[in-house]
Design a protein around this motif. Sequence first.
Motif, PDB file in Angstrom:
ATOM      1  N   HIS A   1      -9.984  33.919  84.696  1.00  6.31           N
ATOM      2  CA  HIS A   1      -9.920  35.004  83.714  1.00  6.31           C
ATOM      3  C   HIS A   1      -9.810  36.338  84.423  1.00  6.31           C
ATOM      4  O   HIS A   1     -10.085  36.451  85.616  1.00  6.31           O
ATOM      5  N   ASP A   2      -9.404  37.336  83.695  1.00  6.77           N
ATOM      6  CA  ASP A   2      -9.238  38.672  84.281  1.00  6.77           C
ATOM      7  C   ASP A   2     -10.211  39.685  83.683  1.00  6.77           C
ATOM      8  O   ASP A   2      -9.912  40.857  83.587  1.00  6.77           O
ATOM      9  N   GLY A   3     -11.378  39.201  83.304  1.00 10.39           N
ATOM     10  CA  GLY A   3     -12.410  40.098  82.804  1.00 10.39           C
ATOM     11  C   GLY A   3     -13.131  39.574  81.580  1.00 10.39           C
ATOM     12  O   GLY A   3     -14.268  39.933  81.330  1.00 10.39           O
ATOM     13  N   ASP A   4     -12.468  38.717  80.810  1.00  5.47           N
ATOM     14  CA  ASP A   4     -13.078  38.170  79.603  1.00  5.47           C
ATOM     15  C   ASP A   4     -12.991  36.649  79.652  1.00  5.47           C
ATOM     16  O   ASP A   4     -11.925  36.082  79.406  1.00  5.47           O
ATOM     17  N   PRO A   5     -14.092  35.975  79.948  1.00  4.65           N
ATOM     18  CA  PRO A   5     -14.060  34.509  80.016  1.00  4.65           C
ATOM     19  C   PRO A   5     -13.652  33.853  78.694  1.00  4.65           C
ATOM     20  O   PRO A   5     -13.209  32.710  78.684  1.00  4.65           O
ATOM     21  N   GLN A   6     -13.770  34.574  77.586  1.00  4.62           N
ATOM     22  CA  GLN A   6     -13.367  34.027  76.290  1.00  4.62           C
ATOM     23  C   GLN A   6     -11.852  34.098  76.079  1.00  4.62           C
ATOM     24  O   GLN A   6     -11.332  33.537  75.110  1.00  4.62           O
ATOM     25  N   ASP A   7     -11.149  34.783  76.974  1.00  8.14           N
ATOM     26  CA  ASP A   7      -9.690  34.913  76.909  1.00  8.14           C
ATOM     27  C   ASP A   7      -9.109  34.525  78.268  1.00  8.14           C
ATOM     28  O   ASP A   7      -8.615  35.371  79.019  1.00  8.14           O
ATOM     29  N   PRO A   8      -9.164  33.228  78.625  1.00 13.33           N
ATOM     30  CA  PRO A   8      -8.779  32.801  79.974  1.00 13.33           C
ATOM     31  C   PRO A   8      -7.287  32.948  80.273  1.00 13.33           C
ATOM     32  O   PRO A   8      -6.445  32.853  79.382  1.00 13.33           O
ATOM     33  N   VAL A   9      -7.018  33.181  81.535  1.00 15.34           N
ATOM     34  CA  VAL A   9      -5.657  33.163  82.061  1.00 15.34           C
ATOM     35  C   VAL A   9      -5.208  31.709  82.198  1.00 15.34           C
ATOM     36  O   VAL A   9      -4.068  31.371  81.898  1.00 15.34           O
TER      37      VAL A   9
END
Length: 164
Positions: A128-136
């Motif tokens: 992720h790039d800062g939000d684990p709830q919105d993974p890359v």
Amino acid sequence: MQRTMNTPSARFDAREASKWFFRHGHTGWLGLRFTEQGDNWVELELPWREDLVGDSKSGVLASGPIISLMDMASGMAIWQAGGTFNPVATLDLRVDYQRPARERASVRGRVECYRRTRSAAFVRGIAHDGDPQDPVAHVAGVFMTIGADPRKDNPALQGDSADG
């Protein structure tokens, strides 16, 4: 103090190991950083760098360095879960990209070792790039545990040893 058969070895600690791992080789060149750990998981960071960008127009980190981040986090999670450093080999590391990382953003990789057998270890995690709830990306992998250095029993390979 010299270690004897009765002296237990120190438990693997990803934070301490990273001080050595990240000074050398590919992980050192990538600039990986240790961020957090638990009993069976490790989180590492891949800082954004211009030379790691896949497309200069987007400013987004390329997939190769992210895969390397997740591979290293996987190995360290396995060692953290087992409490000891034993070599492992990546048998399968599936990376399912969900979206590109944000422009000029570092990527964190958090991997847990959720099952170990005598000869294999299984991992899963996210980048992720800062939000684990919105993974890359999501990752799942299988690693083979290596019990001994195969060069020790093969005279033809003993000359390739780093210490021999």
